[in-house]
Design an enzyme around this catalytic site. Sequence first.
Site, PDB file in Angstrom:
ATOM      1  N   TYR A 138     -15.479  -3.068   6.044  1.00 15.10           N
ATOM      2  CA  TYR A 138     -14.168  -2.526   6.424  1.00 15.10           C
ATOM      3  C   TYR A 138     -13.897  -2.754   7.914  1.00 15.10           C
ATOM      4  O   TYR A 138     -12.818  -3.220   8.297  1.00 15.10           O
ATOM      5  CB  TYR A 138     -14.114  -1.037   6.095  1.00 15.10           C
ATOM      6  CG  TYR A 138     -12.789  -0.379   6.384  1.00 15.10           C
ATOM      7  CD1 TYR A 138     -11.714  -0.543   5.510  1.00 15.10           C
ATOM      8  CD2 TYR A 138     -12.608   0.412   7.511  1.00 15.10           C
ATOM      9  CE1 TYR A 138     -10.494   0.053   5.770  1.00 15.10           C
ATOM     10  CE2 TYR A 138     -11.399   1.017   7.778  1.00 15.10           C
ATOM     11  CZ  TYR A 138     -10.343   0.838   6.899  1.00 15.10           C
ATOM     12  OH  TYR A 138      -9.133   1.440   7.157  1.00 15.10           O
TER      13      TYR A 138
ATOM     14  N   GLY B 296       0.824  -1.205   0.000  1.00 12.59           N
ATOM     15  CA  GLY B 296       0.000   0.000   0.000  1.00 12.59           C
ATOM     16  C   GLY B 296       0.855   1.250   0.000  1.00 12.59           C
ATOM     17  O   GLY B 296       0.460   2.301   0.521  1.00 12.59           O
ATOM     18  N   ALA B 297       2.038   1.162  -0.609  1.00 12.86           N
ATOM     19  CA  ALA B 297       3.036   2.224  -0.527  1.00 12.86           C
ATOM     20  C   ALA B 297       2.826   3.333  -1.549  1.00 12.86           C
ATOM     21  O   ALA B 297       3.607   4.275  -1.599  1.00 12.86           O
ATOM     22  CB  ALA B 297       4.437   1.627  -0.697  1.00 12.86           C
TER      23      ALA B 297
ATOM     24  N   ASP C 287      -0.478  -7.080  -6.386  1.00 15.40           N
ATOM     25  CA  ASP C 287      -1.870  -7.243  -5.967  1.00 15.40           C
ATOM     26  C   ASP C 287      -1.859  -8.172  -4.759  1.00 15.40           C
ATOM     27  O   ASP C 287      -1.687  -9.385  -4.897  1.00 15.40           O
ATOM     28  CB  ASP C 287      -2.703  -7.840  -7.106  1.00 15.40           C
ATOM     29  CG  ASP C 287      -4.172  -8.054  -6.725  1.00 15.40           C
ATOM     30  OD1 ASP C 287      -4.531  -7.816  -5.550  1.00 15.40           O
ATOM     31  OD2 ASP C 287      -4.949  -8.466  -7.602  1.00 15.40           O
TER      32      ASP C 287
ATOM     33  N   ALA D  75     -15.141  -4.973   9.962  1.00 19.33           N
ATOM     34  CA  ALA D  75     -14.944  -6.396  10.251  1.00 19.33           C
ATOM     35  C   ALA D  75     -13.600  -6.885   9.732  1.00 19.33           C
ATOM     36  O   ALA D  75     -12.917  -7.687  10.395  1.00 19.33           O
ATOM     37  CB  ALA D  75     -16.079  -7.211   9.640  1.00 19.33           C
TER      38      ALA D  75
END
Length: 243
Positions: free
Chosen positions: A153, A11-12, A59, A155
């Site tokens: 989100y 997630g950079a 991914d 959960a």
Amino acid sequence: MLPGKLAFVTGAGGGIGRAICRVMAREGATVVAADLNLNNVQTTIGELTGEGHRSYQLDVSDAESVTSVLKQVFKDYSVPPTIVVNAAGITRDNFMLKMSLQDFESVFNVNIKGTFLITQTICRELVEKNLPGSIVNIGSIVAQRGNIGQCNYSASKAAVEVFSKTIALEMAKYNIRCNTVLPGFTTTPMTDMVPENIREYFKSVIPLKRFANSEEIAEVVTFLASEKSSYVTGTSIAVSGGY
């Protein structure tokens, strides 16, 4: 704080993930930055101080992508990263009665399945090579409180937190720590999409009366990744302004 360390951050490509890369590079780490959006993650690398940083398109929800990319990382650096930050995450907000199965599943696939795939693959390599490690997973304060319109989100992030505690128990004998950071409302491209009136409401109920900036989250993540937190594992730290 992290001289000579190799850090892998998912997630950079923006938001909290990009800030984590910047802070870790500032503290001396070599950063391996991964994101689904290659252009964004390349921009991240361009902002970092120091040398040896690389970007990869990944991914996290796809097992083949994770295997392929991490195999290349291990080859490119000759060693596995001993710092792992699972910051990749998505939202697909809607009220529960209106939420599609696809939107529910896609959030789980990225937020928890992705965290599992990355953690498992790198931990296997660390154990094989008898290397210590520190894993920091990005949860959310809504994992503990819930949030209207975010049943998927909330959960998924609750799952991340309990997953992390379990990994801490399993991996302690290998000197691999695992902790969770629970950001509160943070100024990122994700929250920029929230209507202004909703943002102002949440600011009003946060004791510090503002959103965090991404660097404030990144500083706590970096502490947990470093030897300064060498006796901290299985812990969740809320960075939420008191919310």
